[in-house]
Design an enzyme around this catalytic site. Structure first.
Site, short mmCIF file in Angstrom:
data_model
loop_
_atom_site.label_atom_id
_atom_site.label_comp_id
_atom_site.label_asym_id
_atom_site.label_seq_id
_atom_site.Cartn_x
_atom_site.Cartn_y
_atom_site.Cartn_z
N ILE A 1 35.44 -15.47 95.95
CA ILE A 1 35.74 -14.79 94.69
C ILE A 1 36.83 -13.75 94.87
CG2 ILE A 1 33.61 -15.05 93.36
CD1 ILE A 1 32.55 -12.53 94.53
N CYS A 2 37.58 -13.52 93.81
CA CYS A 2 38.49 -12.38 93.74
C CYS A 2 38.44 -11.95 92.27
CB CYS A 2 39.90 -12.76 94.19
SG CYS A 2 40.69 -13.98 93.14
#
Ligand SMILES: Cc1cc2nc3c(=O)[nH]c(=O)nc-3n(C[C@H](O)[C@H](O)[C@H](O)COP(=O)(O)OP(=O)(O)OC[C@H]3O[C@@H](n4cnc5c(N)ncnc54)[C@H](O)[C@@H]3O)c2cc1C
Length: 565
Positions: A525-526
């Site tokens: 994730i970002c």
């Protein structure tokens, strides 16, 4: 040839004008029950809000224009009350005098529209309760607002420094286009506004996570939303005000109430003429806009058409399809082989400087019909080059066929240039484009207008990465059980973090691969999915099992984090 057109607005008026352009000899009669033809219903909410101050601006073309430029016998205040298909005649009633005459026809076109739904609720006819459908409706609302202002002017309190005017309260019932647009306009006019919606989201065609963004946005701009609560009735309250009672037992005080509960096709004439009307309640037509009687055509909000993506019959109340269908009916009457391609429901609504737009199928529609052959992506590109002032993020959701990449639907929200992206995607969808076509689309670019990789290209690239297997993706449902790798910077985590995620910023990832499991799938994730894409590519090439969590933190909680203005 003698053609009678019933309804003088979008579908009827465009049919009349087109028919004259194709056939100089046809006798064309256009009858309209109301006082005006070819008026801009779409502008009505903005007239309520005084954004369009002059009523006259709403008249796109008047009866005289149709008479002089198109030699159309326009009869306003004239209602078609009965069709006799065997005799090929229509009974016409003069609304003012009640006089009934009979006209014969060779071809008949019905474009009666779809009146607002008005359930028989207690108190629904009380003064102060309005709908927004016709010019007289908006005139009445404006007069009511003016009257209310005068009334309130006597109540201004002198505080010693200033005159304090109490805020007037409006309750809008219905969270579709007309309700929301009117609500926005009443907020502009200074009303304290509550919008009551029976469904669990506003803008039903949007998927819920996208609608949540819009809900957060309108609430930040002054609308109070009461979702999942239907209206139960209305009561007269003290000082000439109203109380809106809901099914949950709540009562909302109001100085004005707007009903926007949706529309229902007007099929009265069609039914009486024995034309087929579907279970959904629309007049059944073929692609040439012919009803089950070959000499009677029907167009616009009153008809049922095929959904372009799902192939299902659908009711769609939009000006674009109504205008195109009116034109097609005219073509066919004039001997041409035109056909309606079906509807995609392409729509846009502007709210407080932002826009929500969509085309094609939503995820919930695909789920409803049991279509499992689709994938979705979320992306948040800038509306134009980030280095050029004024760029704003656009939240986009794209749906496409897993098996062949065909574009199925798109939804976009943002404060800048949302319309051109959905318009481009709508055109692509209608032409049967795939996400690979979006990758290759050549679109306008200079920094103030877009990016060298326009959001439309970008959508194609992300989706194509998924289908080519370059970027396996995953979604938030079930993510809590996976190994979560967050590649954002620590300072970003201070704002919002995903519980249980291991943080290794992208710049350090190559050096810290030893901290990652090789026997488990890693969900990366970002913030929006872009850095996670690079990380996913790196991990896959290093032999890890990795997936990009589509849309990153923004798709997890974008209602809270997006559009913070
Ligand atoms: C407030 C509002 C805002 C809207 N905004 C948008 C928008 O932003 N974008 C969009 O795409 N669409 C919008 N729409 C929808 C759009 O206006 C309709 O889809 C379109 O007008 C449909 O055209 P139509 O010809 O089918 O029906 P209408 O435009 O409703 O016209 C039907 C006409 O037929 C007349 N009529 C009915 N029965 C008879 C009879 N028996 N005899 C004589 N006359 C009869 C009616 O008086 C009416 O004038 C909006 C609608 C409203 C009300």
């Amino acid at each position: 040839m003698k053609v009678i057109i019933v309804g003088g607005s979008a579908g009827g008026a465009s049919c009349a004008a087109r028919l004259r352009r194709l056939d100089e000899k046809a006798e064309i009669i256009m009858v309209e029950r109301g006082p005006y033809v070819s008026y801009a219903n779409c502008g009505l909410p903005y007239h309520v809000g005084d954004v369009i101050p002059k009523e006259a601006s709403l008249f796109v073309a008047d009866a005289n224009t149709f008479r002089s430029q198109f030699a159309v016998d326009v009869r306003t205040g004239c209602e078609a009350t009965k069709i006799s298909p065997d005799k090929k005649t229509v009974e016409l009633r003069n609304v003012a005098t009640g006089e009934v005459t009979t006209e014969s026809y060779d071809k008949l076109v019905l474009s009666p529209g779809a009146p607002s739904i008005r359930p028989p609720l207690p108190g629904i006819d009380l003064p102060g309760i309005f709908e927004v459908r016709t010019v007289p409706d908006t005139r009445a609302i404006r007069e009511w607002i003016e009257k209310g202002s005068l009334f309130l002017s006597g109540m201004h309190k002198y505080s010693g420094f200033q005159t304090v005017r109490p805020r007037t309260r409006a309750v809008v019932i219905g969270g579709g286009f007309i309700g929301l647009e009117t609500a926005e306009n009443l907020v502009h006019r200074g009303f304290d506004l509550t919008l009551v919606e029976m469904g669990d989201q506003i803008l039903a065609p949007l998927d819920q996570e996208m609608a949540r963004i819009v809900e957060g946005y309108v609430e930040r701009h002054g609308m109070r939303l009461a979702l999942s609560d239907g209206v139960a009735g209305f009561q007269q309250a003290a000082n000439n005000t109203l109380a809106v009672l809901t099914q949950s037992g709540k009562s909302y005080p109001a100085d004005i109430v707007i009903l926007a509960l949706g529309v229902r096709p007007d099929t009265t004439l069609a039914k009486s003429a024995g034309l087929e009307v579907s279970q959904r309640g629309g007049i059944r037509v073929d692609e040439h806009m012919r009803t089950t009687n070959p000499d009677i055509f029907a167009v616009g909000d009153a008809v049922e058409v095929k959904d372009f993506v799902t192939g299902e019959w659908s009711l769609i109340a939009l000006a674009g399809p109504a205008n195109r269908q009116g034109r097609i009916a005219a073509d066919v009457i004039a001997g041409r082989d035109s056909g309606f391609r079906g509807t995609q429901g392409t729509s846009i609504i502007g709210l407080f400087g932002a826009a929500a737009a969509w085309t094609g199928a939503s995820e919930k529609t695909l789920n409803r019909i049991g279509d499992k052959d689709y994938e979705k992506i979320y992306l948040y590109p800038n509306s134009h080059a980030g280095y050029y002032p004024g760029a704003k993020p656009i939240a986009m959701k794209i749906l496409f066929r897993k098996s062949n990449g065909r574009l199925l639907g798109a939804q976009a929200l943002g404060e800048d240039n949302v319309d051109k992206r959905i318009s481009a995607l709508a055109m692509a969808l209608q032409l049967g484009a795939t996400i690979y076509d979006l990758e290759e689309s050549e679109l306008c670019y200079a920094p103030q207008f877009g990016s060298a990789k326009d959001p439309v290209n970008f959508a194609g690239m992300v989706a194509a990465d998924v289908l080519r297997g370059d970027m396996p993706i995953s979604h938030w449902d079930g993510a809590e059980k996976a190994f979560l790798l967050d590649v954002r910077e620590p300072m970003e985590l201070a704002v919002e973090s995903a519980p249980g995620a291991v943080n290794i910023p992208l710049g350090q990832l190559r050096a810290r691969l030893g901290e990652l499991p090789r026997d488990r799938e890693i969900l990366v994730i970002c913030r929006s999915g872009q850095r996670a894409y690079s990380a996913t590519r790196m991990l896959l090439q290093k032999g890890f099992k990795a997936r990009n969590l589509a849309g990153g933190m923004l798709s997890r909680a974008h209602a809270e984090t997006f559009w913070t203005s």
